[in-house]
Write an enzyme that holds these catalytic residues in place. Sequence first.
Site, PDB file in Angstrom:
ATOM      1  N   GLY A 157       0.734  -1.122   0.177  1.00 34.73           N
ATOM      2  CA  GLY A 157      -0.116  -0.022  -0.017  1.00 34.73           C
ATOM      3  C   GLY A 157       0.744   1.288  -0.064  1.00 34.73           C
ATOM      4  O   GLY A 157       2.009   1.035   0.217  1.00 34.73           O
TER       5      GLY A 157
ATOM      6  N   VAL B  22      -1.270  -6.266  10.146  1.00 33.75           N
ATOM      7  CA  VAL B  22      -2.347  -6.790  10.934  1.00 33.75           C
ATOM      8  C   VAL B  22      -2.133  -8.302  11.410  1.00 33.75           C
ATOM      9  O   VAL B  22      -2.994  -9.146  12.039  1.00 33.75           O
ATOM     10  CB  VAL B  22      -3.535  -6.786   9.985  1.00 33.75           C
ATOM     11  CG1 VAL B  22      -4.195  -5.376   9.824  1.00 33.75           C
ATOM     12  CG2 VAL B  22      -3.345  -7.300   8.708  1.00 33.75           C
TER      13      VAL B  22
ATOM     14  N   TYR C  79      -0.865 -17.497  -2.379  1.00 30.78           N
ATOM     15  CA  TYR C  79      -2.020 -16.633  -2.188  1.00 30.78           C
ATOM     16  C   TYR C  79      -3.164 -17.261  -2.282  1.00 30.78           C
ATOM     17  O   TYR C  79      -4.057 -17.012  -1.362  1.00 30.78           O
ATOM     18  CB  TYR C  79      -1.908 -15.540  -3.438  1.00 30.78           C
ATOM     19  CG  TYR C  79      -2.941 -14.657  -3.525  1.00 30.78           C
ATOM     20  CD1 TYR C  79      -3.137 -13.461  -2.602  1.00 30.78           C
ATOM     21  CD2 TYR C  79      -3.851 -14.517  -4.688  1.00 30.78           C
ATOM     22  CE1 TYR C  79      -3.968 -12.641  -2.723  1.00 30.78           C
ATOM     23  CE2 TYR C  79      -4.939 -13.631  -4.740  1.00 30.78           C
ATOM     24  CZ  TYR C  79      -5.074 -12.584  -3.709  1.00 30.78           C
ATOM     25  OH  TYR C  79      -5.651 -11.637  -3.973  1.00 30.78           O
TER      26      TYR C  79
ATOM     27  N   THR D 219      -9.872  -6.602 -10.933  1.00 31.50           N
ATOM     28  CA  THR D 219     -10.356  -5.300 -10.863  1.00 31.50           C
ATOM     29  C   THR D 219      -9.148  -4.228 -11.344  1.00 31.50           C
ATOM     30  O   THR D 219      -7.950  -4.527 -11.104  1.00 31.50           O
ATOM     31  CB  THR D 219     -10.711  -4.926  -9.574  1.00 31.50           C
ATOM     32  OG1 THR D 219     -11.770  -5.940  -9.198  1.00 31.50           O
ATOM     33  CG2 THR D 219     -11.297  -3.893  -9.387  1.00 31.50           C
TER      34      THR D 219
ATOM     35  N   ARG E 268       0.633  -6.315 -12.707  1.00 27.83           N
ATOM     36  CA  ARG E 268      -0.743  -6.846 -12.956  1.00 27.83           C
ATOM     37  C   ARG E 268      -0.790  -6.460 -14.564  1.00 27.83           C
ATOM     38  O   ARG E 268      -0.135  -5.367 -15.026  1.00 27.83           O
ATOM     39  CB  ARG E 268      -1.653  -6.407 -12.123  1.00 27.83           C
ATOM     40  CG  ARG E 268      -1.543  -7.413 -11.060  1.00 27.83           C
ATOM     41  CD  ARG E 268      -3.079  -7.475 -10.098  1.00 27.83           C
ATOM     42  NE  ARG E 268      -2.768  -6.007  -9.370  1.00 27.83           N
ATOM     43  CZ  ARG E 268      -3.689  -6.078  -8.273  1.00 27.83           C
ATOM     44  NH1 ARG E 268      -4.564  -6.772  -8.042  1.00 27.83           N
ATOM     45  NH2 ARG E 268      -3.283  -4.872  -7.266  1.00 27.83           N
TER      46      ARG E 268
HETATM   47  N1  UDP Z   1      -0.295 -10.889 -18.395  1.00 29.69           N
HETATM   48  C1  UDP Z   1       0.292 -10.621 -19.662  1.00 29.69           C
HETATM   49  N2  UDP Z   1       1.289  -9.675 -19.677  1.00 29.69           N
HETATM   50  C2  UDP Z   1       1.668  -8.907 -18.533  1.00 29.69           C
HETATM   51  C3  UDP Z   1       1.125  -9.039 -17.404  1.00 29.69           C
HETATM   52  C4  UDP Z   1      -0.035 -10.121 -17.355  1.00 29.69           C
HETATM   53  O1  UDP Z   1       0.074 -11.195 -20.687  1.00 29.69           O
HETATM   54  O2  UDP Z   1       2.669  -8.129 -18.783  1.00 29.69           O
HETATM   55  C5  UDP Z   1      -1.170 -11.763 -18.370  1.00 29.69           C
HETATM   56  C6  UDP Z   1      -0.972 -13.036 -17.331  1.00 29.69           C
HETATM   57  O3  UDP Z   1      -0.284 -14.079 -17.634  1.00 29.69           O
HETATM   58  C7  UDP Z   1      -2.532 -13.321 -16.916  1.00 29.69           C
HETATM   59  C8  UDP Z   1      -3.570 -11.935 -17.240  1.00 29.69           C
HETATM   60  O4  UDP Z   1      -2.536 -11.206 -18.066  1.00 29.69           O
HETATM   61  O5  UDP Z   1      -2.804 -14.284 -17.974  1.00 29.69           O
HETATM   62  C9  UDP Z   1      -3.993 -11.452 -16.147  1.00 29.69           C
HETATM   63  O6  UDP Z   1      -2.664 -11.327 -15.175  1.00 29.69           O
HETATM   64  P1  UDP Z   1      -2.481 -10.488 -13.938  1.00 29.69           P
HETATM   65  O7  UDP Z   1      -1.292 -10.585 -13.365  1.00 29.69           O
HETATM   66  O8  UDP Z   1      -3.083  -8.909 -14.024  1.00 29.69           O
HETATM   67  O9  UDP Z   1      -3.551 -10.955 -12.888  1.00 29.69           O
HETATM   68  P2  UDP Z   1      -4.105 -12.388 -12.629  1.00 29.69           P
HETATM   69  O10 UDP Z   1      -5.311 -12.600 -13.211  1.00 29.69           O
HETATM   70  O11 UDP Z   1      -3.448 -13.458 -13.497  1.00 29.69           O
HETATM   71  O12 UDP Z   1      -4.268 -12.800 -11.181  1.00 29.69           O
END
Ligand code: UDP
Length: 322
Positions: free
Chosen positions: A49, A70, A158, A188, A199
Amino acid sequence: MPVKKKQSLKSSQPTSVVTGGAGFLGSHLVDLLLARGHKVIAIDNLVTGSVNNIAHLAGNSAFKFIQQDVTDYIFLDVPVHYVWHFASPASPIDYLELPIQTLKVGSLGTHKALGLAKAKGARFLIASTSEIYGDPLVHPQKEEYWGNVNTIGPRGCYDEAKRFSEAMTMAYHREHGVETRIVRIFNTYGPRMRLNDGRVVPAFIGQALKNKPITVFGKGDQTRSFCFCSDLIEGIYRLMNSSGVEPVNIGNPHEMTVLEFAREIIKATGSRSKIVFKPLPQDDPKQRRPDITRARTKLKWEPKVPLKEGLTKTIEYFRDKV
Ligand code: UDP
């Protein structure tokens, strides 16, 4: 400690505790609760955060920030009506780097947050996740599905922490009578995500704004369904105020492949970026889309913000951060 008699939730200015209150979703929740008349105590160890997410609340007498992990005992000398447990690293890169902290906040942290709710007679909500479905063999994912998780894989820390937190939440409900809610949050996006959290939304937007290659993992045929943060927080607020303890999926059922998403980002940013393909991370779920029938019927909730509109707001936020 015995369960305290339940606080009246009808208090004119209820007090909410938000763990992870300086995080992406936690801070948006804090804003919504303040706007709806709550006093809010945000607790965050600032590992993922940032105080930037709550800096605009400085001087707000209804808001208090406590920098604390926490997983340590939470001591609060005031009545508390609602506990919202949002603290956790939440991006695959973060929990790969912090596997033990991720397991601790999902287990020990959930235990402490539930203990606080029990001591105060407060209602408790756990921010669970679509990751508890793992690499799902059922599509779209309904709450009845038990999931397909690799316990010893890189995402296990996780997924299992969140599965444990759901089990612990139900144990406190059954054994101690704590009023509990479980939300399973699907992908999200929105302002206050960290540009480098790995992400897909910040990664692609950051790359596009710098006209750098967009890194699609695998063939990009894996699917995700993206929900704008304001929609999600509204759904979670309604869930806390509803009855019933069964888990509820909150997310946007508009599903697309990662490759389609990359093209959307290029279009929305007007970028000159080209798409490049990189290896697919281990155990990356192949498809994900929430079945939100339960949220629709129980909460009269469904997402309202179209992808184009949500992306415009998110891209605006990232423009001066790249
Ligand atoms: N992803 C991607 N390129 C990136 C980052 C993520 O293609 O630079 C893909 C990742 O392999 C997954 C999807 O995007 O299939 C969503 O990834 P994220 O890390 O956002 O979260 P997840 O839904 O996997 O928890």
